[in-house]
Design a protein around this motif. Structure first.
Motif, PDB file in Angstrom:
ATOM      1  N   GLN A   1      10.838  68.589  37.309  1.00 28.19           N
ATOM      2  CA  GLN A   1      11.156  69.948  37.763  1.00 28.19           C
ATOM      3  C   GLN A   1      12.663  70.096  37.929  1.00 28.19           C
ATOM      4  O   GLN A   1      13.371  69.131  38.236  1.00 28.19           O
ATOM      5  N   PHE A   2      13.153  71.323  37.745  1.00 26.79           N
ATOM      6  CA  PHE A   2      14.591  71.583  37.777  1.00 26.79           C
ATOM      7  C   PHE A   2      15.224  71.189  39.101  1.00 26.79           C
ATOM      8  O   PHE A   2      16.384  70.756  39.135  1.00 26.79           O
ATOM      9  N   HIS A   3      14.485  71.300  40.191  1.00 23.76           N
ATOM     10  CA  HIS A   3      15.018  71.017  41.530  1.00 23.76           C
ATOM     11  C   HIS A   3      15.626  69.621  41.622  1.00 23.76           C
ATOM     12  O   HIS A   3      16.500  69.379  42.469  1.00 23.76           O
ATOM     13  N   GLU A   4      15.184  68.690  40.770  1.00 27.82           N
ATOM     14  CA  GLU A   4      15.721  67.321  40.783  1.00 27.82           C
ATOM     15  C   GLU A   4      17.226  67.297  40.536  1.00 27.82           C
ATOM     16  O   GLU A   4      17.908  66.352  40.923  1.00 27.82           O
ATOM     17  N   ARG A   5      17.753  68.312  39.884  1.00 21.58           N
ATOM     18  CA  ARG A   5      19.174  68.305  39.518  1.00 21.58           C
ATOM     19  C   ARG A   5      20.092  68.510  40.713  1.00 21.58           C
ATOM     20  O   ARG A   5      21.261  68.122  40.672  1.00 21.58           O
ATOM     21  N   ILE A   6      19.600  69.160  41.768  1.00 19.60           N
ATOM     22  CA  ILE A   6      20.442  69.513  42.908  1.00 19.60           C
ATOM     23  C   ILE A   6      19.859  68.907  44.177  1.00 19.60           C
ATOM     24  O   ILE A   6      18.810  69.334  44.662  1.00 19.60           O
ATOM     25  N   ARG A   7      20.534  67.915  44.704  1.00 16.52           N
ATOM     26  CA  ARG A   7      20.099  67.250  45.942  1.00 16.52           C
ATOM     27  C   ARG A   7      21.102  67.608  47.035  1.00 16.52           C
ATOM     28  O   ARG A   7      22.295  67.334  46.910  1.00 16.52           O
ATOM     29  N   LEU A   8      20.617  68.221  48.108  1.00 11.87           N
ATOM     30  CA  LEU A   8      21.466  68.694  49.192  1.00 11.87           C
ATOM     31  C   LEU A   8      21.310  67.779  50.402  1.00 11.87           C
ATOM     32  O   LEU A   8      20.227  67.715  51.002  1.00 11.87           O
ATOM     33  N   ALA A   9      22.365  67.051  50.729  1.00 11.10           N
ATOM     34  CA  ALA A   9      22.386  66.188  51.914  1.00 11.10           C
ATOM     35  C   ALA A   9      21.135  65.326  52.004  1.00 11.10           C
ATOM     36  O   ALA A   9      20.542  65.164  53.065  1.00 11.10           O
ATOM     37  N   GLY A  10      20.720  64.792  50.839  1.00  7.98           N
ATOM     38  CA  GLY A  10      19.623  63.838  50.826  1.00  7.98           C
ATOM     39  C   GLY A  10      18.285  64.369  50.380  1.00  7.98           C
ATOM     40  O   GLY A  10      17.367  63.583  50.133  1.00  7.98           O
TER      41      GLY A  10
END
Length: 422
Positions: free
Chosen positions: A80-89
């Protein structure tokens, strides 16, 4: 609220080219957004041909073990696309992703921009609004004109091994490609350099010298190797005796070295280096699959997944297989038509008994299975085709129970497998 998938589908239509290396459109949209890239936590910028993702994941594991909050940007995604952006862990939430993408879409006002550029702008916007100690940025393609290369003052740069890939965008020769990767080096900013062939190293060194950027070069300023089932790392500060990385393969020893060198440059020590290699998780890098329909179809066969897709990736995978316990190995392989398919397969030929070629579902640039089959045959691998991965796995399990089955050739194929079996 509109789903992120629907917004992403719209963003795909903003520019006719999937890849169009330039910083002009990126600088325009970032200006329209108020230049969020200037307000993100200190940046560690990672470029290279192979090992970028694994190296970045190890750095993140080390930093997080030290209690640091870390943003991370990687590509492509797998499931899923969300894997590309990790925010503070943590992976970015659906609501925040959708809202941020819509904000970028509005700021862009329908102007031409690539999918990677506008989604990278969204990552910068999200990073600028969530407190963290560090930001890890993985280059998408190349470096000099990559959409991530808009940060003028990173804290640290890392260049993993450079080899031939993406020649249609980066140049035909190793020095040309290395020049693009070295484009992330900034004036006065230290740079960790993984092992390089001579021509690539010369280009990187020349770029760094022109910018007075201190280099920390593998085999010169630091080194890493395996000995007696341990990872040995040493640099001018001393020697570390560490567990082997929990990502399998000899190439991960090299990636671990670069990650540890980066952590040492940032002032961290043995506890963080240990965490870097023991706590790292990075899917589709010689990953053992343990559940799902494919595992059921494999019966008593070992089932593995790897996303490597260029000649250096084939060499790394071959070395990994050679170091594993002896077992008949069969490949299920799908590749893109933009890759050096025979260059990927030739190193694998001595390690495998056969290959079943499959198309990559949903990939416009998928290489037809018959073409993959022919490339395998040209590389000395007995090959046939199957309509899909499930059919191929079930066939191998019937014909050679207890074998090792490795699904490989593309991160896009790996992503499809993980969506169904992750």
């Amino acid at each position: 609220m509109t789903t992120s998938d629907a917004i992403l589908a719209r963003l795909m239509q903003l520019h006719p080219k999937v890849i169009d290396l330039s910083l002009d459109r990126m600088e325009r949209i970032l200006a329209a957004l108020g230049n969020p890239e200037r307000r993100i936590p200190p940046v560690i910028h990672v470029a290279g041909t192979n090992g970028k993702g694994s190296t970045q994941a190890m750095i993140r594991a080390g930093l997080e073990a030290a209690g640091k909050r870390v943003h991370a940007y990687t590509s492509p995604h797998l499931a899923q696309f969300h894997e590309r952006i990790r925010l503070a862990g943590s992976l970015i939430s659906e609501d925040l992703l959708a809202a941020t993408l819509e904000e970028c879409e509005a700021a862009n006002a329908g102007q031409p921009i690539t999918f990677f550029e506008i989604t990278t702008a969204a990552a910068f916007l999200a990073f600028s609004r969530v407190p963290a100690d560090y930001t890890l940025l993985e280059v998408g393609l190349g470096g000099r004109l990559d959409a991530t290369n808009v940060v003028d003052d990173p804290l640290l740069c890392v260049i993993t091994p450079v080899s031939i890939d993406h020649t249609q965008f980066l140049g035909e020769t190793l020095p040309e490609i290395a020049g693009e990767k070295a484009g992330i080096i900034k004036r006065g900013v230290p740079c960790i350099v993984g092992p390089q062939d001579g021509p690539a190293r010369e280009v990187i060194e020349a770029r760094a010298e022109a910018l007075s950027a201190p280099l920390r070069i593998a085999r010169q300023d630091w080194d890493s190797y395996s000995e007696h089932g341990r990872l040995v790392y040493f640099d001018h500060s001393g020697l570390l005796d560490l567990p082997l990385p929990n990502l399998p393969g000899p190439h991960q020893i090299v990636n671990a070295g670069a990650a540890i060198a980066a952590l040492r440059e940032l002032g961290f020590g043995e506890p963080e280096a240990t965490a870097a290699v023991t706590r790292v998780e990075w899917p589709a890098r010689m990953q053992r699959l343990t559940r799902g329909p494919l595992v059921d179809a494999a019966q008593d066969c070992e089932l593995w997944l790897d996303g490597g897709h260029n000649p250096a990736g084939g060499e790394a995978l071959s070395a990994t297989l050679a170091a594993m316990p002896g077992r008949p190995t069969h490949l299920v392989c799908g590749m893109l038509n933009t890759k050096d398919v025979e260059g990927y397969m030739r190193p694998l030929a001595p390690q495998v008994r056969s290959l079943i070629a499959v198309p990559i579902p949903g990939a416009d640039a998928t290489l037809p299975a018959e073409a993959t089959e022919q490339a395998a045959a040209n590389s000395g691998i007995a090959a046939t085709t199957a309509p899909d991965v499930l059919d191929a796995v079930a066939r191998i399990a019937r014909e050679e129970p207890g074998a090792r089955i490795l699904i490989c050739g593309s991160l896009y194929l790996a992503g499809d497998v993980l969506r169904e079996n992750g």
